[in-house]
Design a protein around this motif. Sequence first.
Motif, mmCIF file in Angstrom:
data_model
loop_
_atom_site.group_PDB
_atom_site.id
_atom_site.type_symbol
_atom_site.label_atom_id
_atom_site.label_comp_id
_atom_site.label_asym_id
_atom_site.label_seq_id
_atom_site.Cartn_x
_atom_site.Cartn_y
_atom_site.Cartn_z
ATOM 1 N N PHE A 187 -7.444 57.473 52.554
ATOM 2 C CA PHE A 187 -7.172 57.159 51.153
ATOM 3 C C PHE A 187 -6.863 55.671 51.084
ATOM 4 C CE2 PHE A 187 -4.229 57.275 47.374
ATOM 5 C CZ PHE A 187 -5.147 57.772 46.454
ATOM 6 N N TRP A 227 -7.699 53.855 45.814
ATOM 7 C CA TRP A 227 -7.572 55.261 45.440
ATOM 8 C C TRP A 227 -8.845 56.067 45.688
ATOM 9 C CZ3 TRP A 227 -4.472 54.717 40.179
ATOM 10 C CH2 TRP A 227 -3.230 54.156 40.453
ATOM 11 N N SER A 228 -9.788 55.477 46.396
ATOM 12 C CA SER A 228 -10.930 56.261 46.866
ATOM 13 C C SER A 228 -10.497 57.057 48.095
ATOM 14 C CB SER A 228 -12.081 55.355 47.278
ATOM 15 O OG SER A 228 -12.705 54.820 46.153
ATOM 16 N N TRP A 249 -12.746 56.825 43.344
ATOM 17 C CA TRP A 249 -11.714 57.078 42.336
ATOM 18 C C TRP A 249 -12.309 57.121 40.930
ATOM 19 C CZ3 TRP A 249 -7.392 59.039 40.920
ATOM 20 C CH2 TRP A 249 -6.788 58.639 39.729
ATOM 21 N N GLU A 250 -13.249 56.217 40.631
ATOM 22 C CA GLU A 250 -13.774 56.176 39.254
ATOM 23 C C GLU A 250 -14.534 57.454 38.891
ATOM 24 O OE1 GLU A 250 -14.262 53.971 41.634
ATOM 25 O OE2 GLU A 250 -16.394 53.581 41.928
ATOM 26 N N SER A 304 -11.576 60.452 38.900
ATOM 27 C CA SER A 304 -10.612 60.325 37.796
ATOM 28 C C SER A 304 -11.186 60.791 36.462
ATOM 29 C CB SER A 304 -10.112 58.884 37.693
ATOM 30 O OG SER A 304 -11.191 57.999 37.520
ATOM 31 N N LEU A 313 -6.267 65.597 44.291
ATOM 32 C CA LEU A 313 -5.707 64.503 43.497
ATOM 33 C C LEU A 313 -5.161 65.112 42.219
ATOM 34 C CD1 LEU A 313 -8.182 61.582 44.125
ATOM 35 C CD2 LEU A 313 -5.695 61.483 44.412
ATOM 36 N N SER A 358 -2.989 64.509 38.530
ATOM 37 C CA SER A 358 -2.641 63.512 37.509
ATOM 38 C C SER A 358 -2.123 64.234 36.274
ATOM 39 C CB SER A 358 -3.880 62.686 37.139
ATOM 40 O OG SER A 358 -3.591 61.831 36.045
ATOM 41 N N TYR A 371 0.790 58.166 43.964
ATOM 42 C CA TYR A 371 0.063 56.929 43.634
ATOM 43 C C TYR A 371 0.402 56.392 42.248
ATOM 44 C CZ TYR A 371 -3.475 59.821 41.193
ATOM 45 O OH TYR A 371 -4.114 60.677 40.344
#
Length: 370
Positions: free
Chosen positions: A95, A115-116, A217-218, A221, A257, A259, A284
């Motif tokens: 990570f 955050w990948s 991450w992009e 997310s 992950l 959120s 994170y």
Amino acid sequence: MPEQAFRFIPAETAREGTMKVWSPLLVPREAIEAEIERLAEVPAGQGGRRSSVIVHPESTAPGLGLSPGVDVTINVLKPGEETEPVRHNSNQVEFCLRGEGEVRAGDRQISVSKWSAWNIPSMKVYSHRNNGKDLFVRLTYSNAPMLEKLGIHHIERGVAYSDLRGGNSPATTNAPAKYTRESAPDFVITEAGARVRGYEFLTDIEVVENHMIHWPWEKVSEHLSMTYGDNKRNIMLLYNPATERRNGTTHSFFATLASTAPGTPPRKPGRGHKHSSVAINYHYKGFGSSVVDGQEFHWRAGDLMLSAPAWSEHAHYPGPEGHGILTIQDHPLQIGMESLIWQERMDGPILTLGSEKGQTGYVGPRQEGA
Ligand SMILES: [Fe+2]
């Protein structure tokens, strides 16, 4: 009779059914940042690495780590630095915390940034390069402590990508080609399903290809809740198809992950749940608290926590600003061993996940706040 080196002991003494629960442990952001700065200042170590394993006070050698079978390593590379290729039979999830870099493993190469996440399969030759202007910092999770305890952690340094032993070459044998899995004897011998099979089934095992894959991450997310009421999930698994029905990121670990968006209603206090898998949380974003076996911990972005030692009762409470957590758990490994037991309610049944009907109507850890 000659003197014997072995002895016999009562089986009930040897196997008491111990569940030795380790203490939860919070590694604060400041300590991680200070170690990153220190690693960047000292000369690079073996193979050009700048790496430190985080060791829990209850950990014992061989196989020092953050839990009995899992380690977390802080890795740093300065701009332009590159590690020498290596391979080993432990598997890894990584990570990226800071900067950007290139990762090469087997015949794959990826560009990673903050955050990948990605996996490095067992026995693939791999290396890392910092091609950015900042430090390239990553956390690496592996099953090395378990392999070291078993005395089977194999590491090859100084290997080259051109070396076809790098996990990609077909096995060679002098045996006649007629002895293959496809042509081996395979007989049903009882109605209950007992079979007898030729030895080829043991030595020429069906291959499930496992390559390094990348969860940028992009892309990840997009599927996580970032705004309250956006109807997106609060937690998603980073699934590697090579792990099949064990739903892992590697053959040992799942990575999720999580959120929650700012303004998400707080979880009601209550009892937690427990499982035989161990969970390590990297926070994170945001802040919040966890109650682990009655002990309360307050965490915030940048903290790493052994937040669910195996068979500890735990519950997590994101703060009002929302939160983000990478969770690594040795769930696939335990499904493979048929040892993954799970107790969702302290007054409820202990289920063997993967072997009997599991939790239903369950979309996230303690989502209902019960
Ligand atoms: Fe849990």
